[in-house]
Scaffold this active site. Structure first.
Site, PDB file in Angstrom:
ATOM      1  N   LYS A  77      39.319  42.279  45.392  1.00  0.00           N
ATOM      2  CA  LYS A  77      40.488  42.715  44.615  1.00  0.00           C
ATOM      3  C   LYS A  77      40.770  44.194  44.886  1.00  0.00           C
ATOM      4  CE  LYS A  77      42.353  42.511  39.881  1.00  0.00           C
ATOM      5  NZ  LYS A  77      42.029  42.240  38.463  1.00  0.00           N
ATOM      6  N   SER A 152      45.494  39.275  36.192  1.00  0.00           N
ATOM      7  CA  SER A 152      45.979  40.114  37.270  1.00  0.00           C
ATOM      8  C   SER A 152      45.389  39.787  38.645  1.00  0.00           C
ATOM      9  CB  SER A 152      45.688  41.571  36.957  1.00  0.00           C
ATOM     10  OG  SER A 152      44.290  41.811  36.910  1.00  0.00           O
ATOM     11  N   SER A 176      41.643  38.503  33.427  1.00  0.00           N
ATOM     12  CA  SER A 176      42.138  38.549  34.805  1.00  0.00           C
ATOM     13  C   SER A 176      41.280  37.871  35.870  1.00  0.00           C
ATOM     14  CB  SER A 176      42.372  39.993  35.228  1.00  0.00           C
ATOM     15  OG  SER A 176      43.562  40.446  34.647  1.00  0.00           O
TER      16      SER A 176
HETATM   17  N1  GLN Z   1      46.713  39.871  31.135  1.00  0.00           N
HETATM   18  C1  GLN Z   1      45.989  40.875  30.430  1.00  0.00           C
HETATM   19  C2  GLN Z   1      46.751  42.170  30.484  1.00  0.00           C
HETATM   20  O1  GLN Z   1      47.813  42.174  30.938  1.00  0.00           O
HETATM   21  C3  GLN Z   1      44.612  41.032  31.006  1.00  0.00           C
HETATM   22  C4  GLN Z   1      44.602  41.719  32.302  1.00  0.00           C
HETATM   23  C5  GLN Z   1      43.231  41.932  32.859  1.00  0.00           C
HETATM   24  O2  GLN Z   1      42.275  41.258  32.478  1.00  0.00           O
HETATM   25  N2  GLN Z   1      43.126  42.915  33.730  1.00  0.00           N
HETATM   26  O3  GLN Z   1      46.299  43.173  30.071  1.00  0.00           O
END
Ligand code: GLN
Length: 498
Positions: A77, A152, A176
Site C-alpha cells: 500500500k 482505503s 481499510s
Molecule cells: N473508511 C474509514 C475512513 O474513511 C476508514 C479508513 C481507514 O481505515 N484508513 O476513515
C-alpha cells in the site's frame, strides 16, 4: 501458478519447481495485462522487484536458510515508505516524493526476502471506503469493473483478487484492510494495535492506524503477519511482548470448545439479505466444527461511528500539518515575492483533495478551544465505553463475530456525493480500531442477489490474535467443502493470462 496461494508458491520455490525471478516475472506480466482495467497499482517497481528476486534465488542456490515466504511477490500500500520508491499516499501533495528510508514493515519484508512488486492505489491519506478518493483515479473491483474494491486499501485487495500478487500489505484505521477484503473476496487482518510497527507508515490517525497482512488464504495472512510483526523501538506505541503464534493457529484451525460471540448490534436490519444469509450459514458451519455460538451485546457501539469521525479527523488535522510545501513533494506558487504562507496555502489548496480538506476542517474545529471538551473529549469517553463493551463481551466469548460490512461492493460513483453514506460502510469495522483489538475479514461466500463476495469478521482480544486465525482457518476449511472450490475461483478472468 499465479492463482496459487502464497504458501503454495513458497513450496514450489523451495522444491526448485520455479525460481523467484520467473515467479516475479509472471506477476509483472499479469499486471501488464490486467492493471489497465483494474488500476490496483500506482507504481510498479519492475527493476527493484527483479533485483530482489534474483538475490533470493542466489541465496537459495547457495543453500542459505530462508524465511517461509522468501521469493514470493507482494503488493505494498502506497502509505508505507520504501526507500527510493515513490510514496504518494494517493495524494497530489506527495507527488514525486521518494522516501530516504524504509518503513519498519518494508525493512522486515526485505529481511524476509519477500519481493515488493510496487505500490498500490488507495484513498488519499487512507481517508475513504472506496478508493475513489485517490488523486490518481479509482481502482476497479475485479468481480465487476463498474464497482468499487473497497477502501482505503482498494488497490491492495484488488491486486489479490486480480491475481496480480498473492500477498499485500494494507493499513486499517477504521476498516481499510477488512472492508476491501470483504468486497473483493480476499482475506485481510488488522492486528492488535501495536502489534506491527507504525514507523514509516504515513500517519492519518495515529492512535488508530495499524498495518496488517492481506492475502487469499488465512494461512497466507498468518505467515505474512509473523514476517512483519514484533516490537520496534522506533515506534513508541509498539507492544514489547512475544508475537502471537498465528501460523500454528492457522495450521490447526481448531475451534472445538471455543465460544464465538455474535455481536447483536452488528447484525441487524441495515444489512443486505445476502450478507446476513452468508453470515448465518457461517455460524452454522462453525457450530458444526465444534464451536459454541453465543449472543453478546455491546450497547455503546451505537456511538462508535460518530466518535470515530471526531477522533480520526482531529488526529488527521494535526498529522497533515506537516505537508507544508517545504519538506516533501509538491510546491505551488513559489515565485519571486511569494511569502512562505502564500506558497503553503496554494500548495495545500491544489495538493489536497475534497475529503482530506473536509476532515482537516472538521478536525481543526473539534480541537479548537472552547469545543475541545465537547467534541474530542466526549469522543474519547465513548472510546473508553466501547473498550469496556469489548472487555465485557470477551468474558462471555473467546472471539466475537459479525458481517464485515453491511453490503457487497457498490457501484463507482454511487456514494461519492454522500459522505455519510460512505462513512456508514465502516459501521462494523470501526469499533475494533477504537478498542485497539484484532479484526479479520475472510470471504463467507457470494450474496444470492448479486453474486458478489461477502465478508465475515472475527474479532479477538488484545494480543490474542491467534484466536481469530484459528476460527478463520476453521471457517475457511468448512466453506471450501461446502462450495467445492475457493470463493475467489469464481472471479472473472479479466481477459488476461491466468
Ligand atoms: N473508511 C474509514 C475512513 O474513511 C476508514 C479508513 C481507514 O481505515 N484508513 O476513515
Amino acid at each position: 501458478m499465479i492463482r496459487s496461494s502464497a504458501s503454495e508458491m513458497a513450496s514450489a520455490l523451495a522444491q526448485g519447481e520455479i525460481t523467484s525471478l520467473a515467479l516475479t516475472q509472471l506477476h509483472l506480466d499479469r499486471i501488464a495485462s490486467v492493471d489497465k482495467d483494474v488500476h490496483a497499482f500506482l507504481h510498479i517497481d519492475t527493476e527493484g522487484a527483479l533485483a530482489q528476486a534474483s538475490a533470493v534465488d542466489a541465496k537459495r542456490a547457495k543453500g542459505e536458510k530462508l524465511s517461509p515466504l522468501a521469493g514470493v511477490p507482494l503488493a505494498l500500500k502506497d502509505v508505507l515508505a520504501q526507500k527510493g520508491v515513490p510514496t504518494t499516499c494517493g495524494s497530489k501533495i506527495l507527488e514525486g516524493w521518494r522516501p530516504p528510508y524504509d518503513s519498519t514493515v518494508v525493512a522486515k519484508l526485505k529481511k524476509n526476502d519477500i519481493v515488493i512488486l510496487g505500490k498500490t492505489n488507495m484513498d488519499e491519506f487512507a481517508m475513504g471506503s472506496s478508493t475513489e478518493n485517490s488523486a490518481y483515479g479509482p481502482t476497479h473491483n475485479p468481480w465487476d469493473l463498474s464497482r468499487i474494491p473497497g477502501g482505503s486499501g482498494g488497490g491492495s485487495a484488488a491486486s489479490l483478487a486480480a491475481f496480480e500478487a498473492p500477498l499485500a500489505i494494507g493499513t486499517d484505521t477504521g476498516g481499510s484492510i477488512r472492508q476491501p477484503a470483504a468486497v473483493t473476496g480476499t482475506v485481510g487482518v488488522k492486528p492488535t494495535y501495536g502489534g506491527v510497527s507504525r514507523y514509516g507508515l504515513v500517519a492519518f490517525s495515529s492512535s488508530l492506524d495499524q498495518a496488517g497482512p492481506c492475502a487469499r488464504t488465512v494461512l497466507d495472512t498468518a505467515l505474512l503477519y509473523e514476517a512483519i510483526a514484533g516490537h520496534d523501538a522506533k515506534d513508541a506505541t509498539s507492544i514489547n511482548a512475544p508475537v502471537p503464534q498465528v501460523v500454528a493457529a492457522a495450521k490447526s484451525g481448531d475451534v472445538k470448545g471455543m465460544k464465538i460471540g455474535v455481536v447483536k448490534e452488528l447484525n441487524g436490519d441495515g444489512y443486505q439479505p445476502g450478507v446476513r444469509a452468508r453470515f448465518e450459514e457461517s455460524l452454522e458451519l462453525l457450530a458444526k466444527a465444534g464451536a459454541e455460538i453465543v449472543e453478546v451485546s455491546c450497547p455503546n457501539f451505537e456511538y462508535a461511528l460518530a466518535a470515530y469521525y471526531l477522533i480520526a479527523p482531529s488526529e488527521c488535522s494535526s498529522n497533515l500539518a506537516r505537508f507544508d510545501a517545504m519538506r516533501y513533494g509538491l510546491r505551488v506558487g513559489d515565485v519571486n515575492g511569494a511569502s512562505a504562507e502564500e506558497v503553503m496555502n496554494l500548495t495545500r489548496e491544489v495538493g489536497f483533495g475534497r475529503e482530506v480538506k473536509r476532515r482537516i476542517i472538521l478536525g481543526t474545529y473539534a480541537l479548537s478551544s472552547g469545543y475541545y471538551d465537547a467534541y474530542y473529549g466526549s469522543a474519547q469517553k465513548v472510546r473508553t465505553l466501547i473498550t469496556q463493551d469489548f472487555t465485557a463481551a470477551f468474558t462471555k466469548a473467546d472471539v466475537l463475530v459479525s458481517p464485515t460490512c453491511p453490503t457487497t461492493a457498490f457501484k463507482i460513483g454511487e456514494k461519492s456525493n454522500d459522505p455519510l453514506a460512505m462513512y456508514l460502510n465502516d459501521i462494523a469495522t470501526i469499533p475494533v480500531n477504537m478498542a485497539g483489538i484484532g479484526g479479520m475479514s475472510l470471504p463467507s461466500g457470494l450474496a444470492d442477489e448479486d453474486g458478489l463476495p461477502v465478508g465475515f469478521q472475527i474479532m479477538s482480544p488484545v494480543m490474542k490474535d491467534e484466536r481469530m486465525y484459528s476460527v478463520g482457518a476453521a471457517l475457511e476449511a468448512a466453506l471450501l467443502s461446502k462450495w467445492g472450490a475457493p470463493i475467489l475461483s469464481k472471479v472473472p478472468a479479466l481477459g488476461g493470462r491466468a
